[in-house]
Design a protein around this motif. Structure first.
Motif, mmCIF file in Angstrom:
data_model
loop_
_atom_site.group_PDB
_atom_site.id
_atom_site.type_symbol
_atom_site.label_atom_id
_atom_site.label_comp_id
_atom_site.label_asym_id
_atom_site.label_seq_id
_atom_site.Cartn_x
_atom_site.Cartn_y
_atom_site.Cartn_z
ATOM 1 N N LEU A 1 0.834 -1.198 0.000
ATOM 2 C CA LEU A 1 0.000 0.000 0.000
ATOM 3 C C LEU A 1 0.867 1.246 0.000
ATOM 4 O O LEU A 1 1.998 1.220 0.483
ATOM 5 C CB LEU A 1 -0.846 0.074 1.282
ATOM 6 C CG LEU A 1 -1.837 -1.005 1.600
ATOM 7 C CD1 LEU A 1 -2.399 -0.785 3.003
ATOM 8 C CD2 LEU A 1 -2.954 -0.996 0.588
ATOM 9 N N VAL A 2 0.302 2.320 -0.497
ATOM 10 C CA VAL A 2 0.891 3.643 -0.324
ATOM 11 C C VAL A 2 -0.170 4.473 0.394
ATOM 12 O O VAL A 2 -1.293 4.609 -0.085
ATOM 13 C CB VAL A 2 1.285 4.294 -1.671
ATOM 14 C CG1 VAL A 2 1.847 5.689 -1.437
ATOM 15 C CG2 VAL A 2 2.276 3.427 -2.426
ATOM 16 N N ILE B 1 2.985 13.372 4.143
ATOM 17 C CA ILE B 1 3.758 12.209 4.588
ATOM 18 C C ILE B 1 3.294 11.014 3.762
ATOM 19 O O ILE B 1 2.128 10.628 3.816
ATOM 20 C CB ILE B 1 3.554 11.905 6.093
ATOM 21 C CG1 ILE B 1 3.947 13.095 6.954
ATOM 22 C CG2 ILE B 1 4.305 10.631 6.497
ATOM 23 C CD1 ILE B 1 5.418 13.447 6.897
ATOM 24 N N VAL B 2 4.209 10.461 2.991
ATOM 25 C CA VAL B 2 3.905 9.310 2.135
ATOM 26 C C VAL B 2 4.563 8.082 2.740
ATOM 27 O O VAL B 2 5.776 8.070 2.974
ATOM 28 C CB VAL B 2 4.421 9.537 0.691
ATOM 29 C CG1 VAL B 2 4.154 8.309 -0.167
ATOM 30 C CG2 VAL B 2 3.788 10.781 0.081
ATOM 31 N N ARG B 3 3.773 7.067 2.993
ATOM 32 C CA ARG B 3 4.261 5.811 3.564
ATOM 33 C C ARG B 3 4.051 4.680 2.561
ATOM 34 O O ARG B 3 2.928 4.390 2.159
ATOM 35 C CB ARG B 3 3.500 5.470 4.849
ATOM 36 C CG ARG B 3 3.823 6.342 6.033
ATOM 37 C CD ARG B 3 5.146 5.953 6.613
ATOM 38 N NE ARG B 3 5.334 6.535 7.937
ATOM 39 C CZ ARG B 3 6.353 6.268 8.712
ATOM 40 N NH1 ARG B 3 7.276 5.418 8.339
ATOM 41 N NH2 ARG B 3 6.482 6.849 9.880
ATOM 42 N N HIS B 4 5.155 4.056 2.145
ATOM 43 C CA HIS B 4 5.085 2.814 1.385
ATOM 44 C C HIS B 4 5.057 1.708 2.431
ATOM 45 O O HIS B 4 5.986 1.594 3.230
ATOM 46 C CB HIS B 4 6.290 2.665 0.459
ATOM 47 C CG HIS B 4 6.260 3.609 -0.694
ATOM 48 N ND1 HIS B 4 6.571 4.951 -0.562
ATOM 49 C CD2 HIS B 4 5.943 3.414 -1.989
ATOM 50 C CE1 HIS B 4 6.452 5.533 -1.742
ATOM 51 N NE2 HIS B 4 6.068 4.626 -2.627
ATOM 52 N N SER C 1 9.927 7.055 3.781
ATOM 53 C CA SER C 1 9.069 6.623 4.881
ATOM 54 C C SER C 1 8.531 5.203 4.709
ATOM 55 O O SER C 1 7.417 4.900 5.134
ATOM 56 C CB SER C 1 7.899 7.593 5.083
ATOM 57 O OG SER C 1 8.363 8.824 5.557
ATOM 58 N N GLY C 2 9.322 4.333 4.090
ATOM 59 C CA GLY C 2 8.923 2.934 3.989
ATOM 60 C C GLY C 2 8.729 2.359 5.382
ATOM 61 O O GLY C 2 9.402 2.769 6.327
ATOM 62 N N CYS C 3 7.789 1.432 5.511
ATOM 63 C CA CYS C 3 7.546 0.820 6.817
ATOM 64 C C CYS C 3 6.863 -0.529 6.647
ATOM 65 O O CYS C 3 6.365 -0.856 5.575
ATOM 66 C CB CYS C 3 6.718 1.732 7.717
ATOM 67 S SG CYS C 3 5.055 2.083 7.126
ATOM 68 N N GLY D 1 9.631 0.918 11.293
ATOM 69 C CA GLY D 1 9.758 2.099 10.448
ATOM 70 C C GLY D 1 10.303 3.264 11.238
ATOM 71 O O GLY D 1 10.346 3.229 12.464
ATOM 72 N N GLY D 2 10.700 4.286 10.519
ATOM 73 C CA GLY D 2 11.187 5.496 11.153
ATOM 74 C C GLY D 2 10.041 6.425 11.490
ATOM 75 O O GLY D 2 8.867 6.119 11.293
ATOM 76 N N ALA D 3 10.398 7.592 11.989
ATOM 77 C CA ALA D 3 9.413 8.637 12.262
ATOM 78 C C ALA D 3 8.824 9.107 10.935
ATOM 79 O O ALA D 3 9.400 8.862 9.866
ATOM 80 C CB ALA D 3 10.102 9.795 12.995
ATOM 81 N N PRO D 4 7.686 9.801 10.968
ATOM 82 C CA PRO D 4 7.119 10.321 9.724
ATOM 83 C C PRO D 4 8.154 11.136 8.941
ATOM 84 O O PRO D 4 8.834 11.995 9.500
ATOM 85 C CB PRO D 4 5.967 11.209 10.207
ATOM 86 C CG PRO D 4 5.587 10.628 11.533
ATOM 87 C CD PRO D 4 6.869 10.148 12.129
#
Length: 166
Positions: free
Chosen positions: A49-50, A56-59, A85-87, A107-110
């Motif tokens: 998902l994205v 803030i974009v999270r893969h 921001s991959g997680c 994952g890391g912070a946003p």
């Protein structure tokens, strides 16, 4: 053969849809419906998902297992480390009710990338070849449960992913 093993793809997609629904519901109720959800057509770099909120974009790579499962680790694609921001969200669920949670998170912070995984053990194929040899999968790393931060609620996960409180 049980329904769990015979219909594992069905259950995986069901859990994914329930998860997306919980995130969208939270976004609707507390964050002015700002969450955007996209699915990749091809899983080439490890994300399913994205998700995007306020720039803030999270893969996101999704993993699932029953809360009662003894699963000790997950195989994570290195391509996810190259995404902003991959997680990884490890969705645990109750087998009887399909209630979601807790949510182990890697994952890391946003706005920050996924931590470097190259030092983790290289994954191997689960099935051997004709000689029984299980070849390495150089783009996958095995991350133990202890490498994930356990988040108890969808609200805590949303906060970790996008920086919102409660």
């Amino acid at each position: 053969m049980t329904l769990d093993t015979h219909q594992s793809v069905y259950r995986e997609k069901l859990i994914e849809h329930l998860f997306i629904g919980e995130l969208l519901k939270l976004s609707w109720l507390r964050h002015a419906a700002t969450l955007e959800v996209s699915h990749g057509l091809i899983d080439r770099s490890g994300h399913d998902l994205v998700l995007e909120v306020a720039g803030i974009v999270r893969h996101v790579q999704l993993k699932t297992s029953a809360s009662s499962s003894a699963t000790a680790s997950q195989k994570i694609h290195l391509g996810l480390c190259a995404k902003p921001s991959g997680c990884v969200v490890w969705i645990q669920f109750d087998k009887a009710s399909l209630a979601l949670g807790p949510f182990p998170f890697l994952g890391g912070a946003p706005g920050e990338p996924l931590p470097d995984l190259t030092a983790c053990k290289v994954a191997r194929h689960s099935k051997g070849n004709a000689l029984g040899h299980k070849a390495e999968r150089p783009n996958l790393r095995v991350v133990p449960r202890s490498g994930f931060k356990r988040l108890e609620s969808i609200e805590a996960l949303y906060s970790a992913m996008f920086g919102y409180d409660g």
